[in-house]
Design an enzyme around this catalytic site. Structure first.
Site, PDB file in Angstrom:
ATOM      1  N   ASN A 290      38.499  31.841 -27.265  1.00 47.68           N
ATOM      2  CA  ASN A 290      38.829  31.781 -25.850  1.00 47.68           C
ATOM      3  C   ASN A 290      37.794  30.951 -25.120  1.00 47.68           C
ATOM      4  O   ASN A 290      36.607  30.969 -25.459  1.00 47.68           O
ATOM      5  CB  ASN A 290      38.870  33.190 -25.261  1.00 47.68           C
ATOM      6  CG  ASN A 290      39.508  33.237 -23.893  1.00 47.68           C
ATOM      7  OD1 ASN A 290      40.614  32.725 -23.707  1.00 47.68           O
ATOM      8  ND2 ASN A 290      38.829  33.830 -22.935  1.00 47.68           N
ATOM      9  N   SER A 291      38.216  30.201 -24.091  1.00 48.99           N
ATOM     10  CA  SER A 291      37.340  29.335 -23.302  1.00 48.99           C
ATOM     11  C   SER A 291      36.710  28.287 -24.222  1.00 48.99           C
ATOM     12  O   SER A 291      37.438  27.604 -24.933  1.00 48.99           O
ATOM     13  CB  SER A 291      36.307  30.169 -22.545  1.00 48.99           C
ATOM     14  OG  SER A 291      35.645  29.389 -21.573  1.00 48.99           O
ATOM     15  N   ASN A 292      35.372  28.137 -24.245  1.00 51.47           N
ATOM     16  CA  ASN A 292      34.872  27.122 -25.173  1.00 51.47           C
ATOM     17  C   ASN A 292      35.019  27.594 -26.617  1.00 51.47           C
ATOM     18  O   ASN A 292      35.008  26.784 -27.543  1.00 51.47           O
ATOM     19  CB  ASN A 292      33.448  26.669 -24.826  1.00 51.47           C
ATOM     20  CG  ASN A 292      32.356  27.648 -25.120  1.00 51.47           C
ATOM     21  OD1 ASN A 292      32.527  28.601 -25.861  1.00 51.47           O
ATOM     22  ND2 ASN A 292      31.198  27.405 -24.519  1.00 51.47           N
TER      23      ASN A 292
END
Length: 679
Positions: A290-292
């Site tokens: 998730n995200s980076n």
């Protein structure tokens, strides 16, 4: 058909899988880069793999876990505090999703989210074996490890956080399936080196001196004792972070870090069993981030040319795509060619204009009231020729229009003030330092990090803050009193949010520093070219090698906007893979980046996390029973509404699953580099 291909056929067909090959097969040699640091077993009652013995009920209410001695937390206390994630039942946690809920059935389980098993902490080092890289890894093995279907879930951790960050959000999904789950910090985890006390984290979060930790440190700045003392004489009390100051440009290796974590999992599982039970031929491997961490999951899919990974889930991925003029995205009648933006590009642009633009937002925009020096930033932008309007209100409207013209969707404007409140200057400075391989002593653009007092002046970091930082620091500033410092403030170093720009003399959120960061992203100075060369090392090419992949992203994400990341990646993938591609993109209405549900967010947003879990369910069904994957689509949801601070509980009907046959008005069309997003 070869034996390996036959086993893979059985796996995809959903046949029961038993160990193949001779039971006495030797375990493959330990990878030369692997160093296992510790092992623990937990009973699933007093301690467990998901909630550290707290249970979901404690995550929903009750006090956060504390420390017997706040200045000397134990490894168990730090682990528990790192895993603690407060859940909001009104937002659906513990009812619609969470470690105690089977998302495929909606059933709430009696074990309160607790899972027994074992944990192994390890480092992936470079060939020198001196701890100069130390990519941290955590392998969790449930006691009820499946004997019917070998499986591994690999999770590159969100942000620059500790290894335990994503367990409660979605890592538990793999444990529930009887899979081993392996996490990696991607070389960017929560390593905090306080230069004044010369103390660092071990992999278990406890602190000791850099000399005492040696190769077992999460991170220690590459400074000789003399260089460290020189820096402290010039800039007392400074702190170095693993992501920002390792000089490794960690993002360039994120894909390989994920693949190494999978190889660690295979080796450790077989070493634990005493024989080679887990092989690539008989084990399902899914990567989810998730995200980076979502960006790292996609990078892993691109880097995996040996068939190590079966499928990928990327949630709101911070992925930076290779420029290609053939990619086009249309949305709301607006066509954008080559729409991808690097993180530093959109962070540094937003960092310039958002603190002025917030004055043009609605009064109830979250965090708007906290941007108290917006008018000063507007005035300074006007003086620099970066705005043309003469009065503050018109300058704010112009700044907002520039943000829109740059490529942000108007839908996310309600979150611009909050986005700026989450200190994009600190994040941009971290990534500038990382991509340019600058050290803590370089203090690029006049930025450094330190604990600060009430006046914003650097001070010694309190011992209890350092002692607990493994659980509280997000791999960078801010946390507690530690924040980003403007070393160029005319009155002396000061917390950036309180500082003045040398060229304007105003407390305008350090416009000079923001301009310097912008130059690093798009300029031509030697330092900027160094940063941009680092970025070029990891730009995604979109080739996922025909494996099934689901990207899930919230339409209201203002931190990693869909306009600059997921939509362009979908377009690039269609060029790279054409008809061979197997990527699905779900754009979820009313979901933002952080999954916040407090006042200002409660009435407007729904949890994206639920859709990450549904994405994993869909991939599992596809791999094990050949079920069809829901196609690319906009998922229509309904926010909770009601009054701020007292929104009604989220209902399952408001967050429907992605449709196997979405309505025509919801389908996302993609072909030959062109993506059309429904309104």
């Amino acid at each position: 058909m070869s034996p390996v291909k036959f086993v893979r056929f059985l796996l995809l067909a959903g046949a029961a899988l038993v160990p193949v090959g001779p039971a006495v097969a030797e375990v493959a040699p330990r990878p030369e880069w692997l160093r296992v640091e510790s092992h623990r077993a937990v009973d699933g009652r007093s301690d467990d793999l998901v909630t550290a013995g707290l249970g979901v009920a404690r995550l929903l209410s009750g006090p956060a876990p504390g420390y017997a001695d706040p200045r000397a937390p134990t490894m168990d206390e730090l682990r528990r505090a790192s895993m603690f994630r407060r859940g909001d039942p009104g937002f659906g946690f513990g009812r619609l999703f969470g470690p105690n809920v089977d998302t495929s059935t909606g059933q709430v389980m009696e074990d309160d989210g607790r899972i027994a098993g074992e944990e192994f902490l390890a480092f992936a080092d470079d060939s020198t074996g001196r701890g100069s890289r130390n990519v941290a890894m955590l392998l969790q093995v449930p006691r009820d490890l499946s004997r019917e279907r070998n499986c591994i879930l690999a999770v590159p951790v969100n942000g620059s956080s500790a290894l335990f960050r994503d367990i409660v959000d979605f890592g538990f999904w793999g444990l529930r399936r009887g899979c081993a789950v392996v996490y990696t910090d991607k070389g960017a985890g929560n390593g905090v080196h306080d230069l004044e006390s010369d103390t660092v984290h071990r992999i278990n979060g406890t602190r000791t001196t850099a000399a005492g930790a040696g190769e077992h440190a999460q991170f220690a700045a590459e400074l000789t004792p003399e260089a460290r003392q020189r820096l402290l004489a010039e800039a007392p009390h400074r702190i170095a972070f693993k992501h920002a100051h390792s000089r490794r440009n960690a993002e360039a290796g994120w894909g390989q870090d994920v693949l190494r974590s999978i190889r660690f999992a295979f080796w450790q599982l077989n070493e634990r069993a005493g024989a080679e039970r887990f092989t690539r031929a008989n084990t399902l491997v899914i990567v989810a981030g998730n995200s980076n961490g979502g960006g790292a999951a996609l990078y892993a899919g691109e880097a995996d040319d040996g068939g190590l990974v079966d499928a990928v889930l990327a949630g709101e991925p911070q992925v930076q795509v290779r420029p290609d003029d053939r990619t086009v995205v249309t949305y709301l009648g607006r066509e954008r060619r080559n729409p991808g933006r690097t993180l530093l590009d959109y962070f540094t642009f937003g960092n310039l204009y958002l603190p002025c633009a917030v004055l043009a937002l609605p009064e109830d925009a979250p965090a708007r009231a906290g941007i108290t020096r917006a008018a000063d930033r507007c005035a300074s932008l006007r003086e620099k020729g970066l705005l043309e309007a003469n009065d503050t209100a018109a300058q704010a409207r112009e700044a907002l229009e520039r943000v829109y013209a740059y490529g942000y969707d108007r839908a996310v404007e309600i979150l611009h003030a909050h986005n700026y409140s989450v200190v994009p200057d600190a994040t941009a400075a971290k990534y500038v330092s990382a991509h340019g391989r600058f050290g803590v002593e370089d203090r690029i653009c006049g930025f450094s990090f330190a604990a600060v007092n009430a006046e914003g002046r650097p001070v010694s970091a309190p011992p209890e803050v350092l002692a607990q930082s493994f659980a509280t620091a997000p791999g960078g500033a801010p946390f507690g009193p530690v924040d980003i410092v403007n070393d160029h403030d005319p009155t002396g170093p000061r917390r950036n949010g309180m500082s003045a720009s040398p060229s304007t003399g105003r407390q305008d959120y350090n416009l000079d520093g923001a301009l310097c960061l912008r130059e690093m992203a798009v300029g031509s100075s030697p330092e900027a070219r160094r940063v941009q060369a680092g970025i070029a090392e990891f730009l995604a090419d979109g080739n996922l090698r025909a494996r099934p992949v689901i990207i899930v992203h919230g339409r209201m994400d203002d931190r990693v906007p869909v306009a600059f990341s997921s939509r362009p990646y979908l377009a690039l993938n269609s060029l790279a893979e054409g008809d061979r591609g197997n990527l699905r993109y779900w754009e979820v209405e009313n979901a933002e980046h952080f999954g916040l549900s407090g006042p200002g967010f409660d009435t407007r947003f729904i949890p994206l996390n639920l859709y990450l879990l549904r994405g994993l369910d869909a991939l599992w069904a596809h791999l094990t029973t050949r079920a069809s994957l829901p196609p690319s689509q906009v998922v229509r949801t309904v926010p909770r509404g009601g009054s701020v601070g007292s929104a009604p509980p989220l209902q399952a009907s408001a967050v429907p699953p992605p449709a196997l046959e979405p309505a025509a008005a919801d389908r996302i069309a993609v072909s030959a580099g062109r993506v059309a997003i429904p309104d």
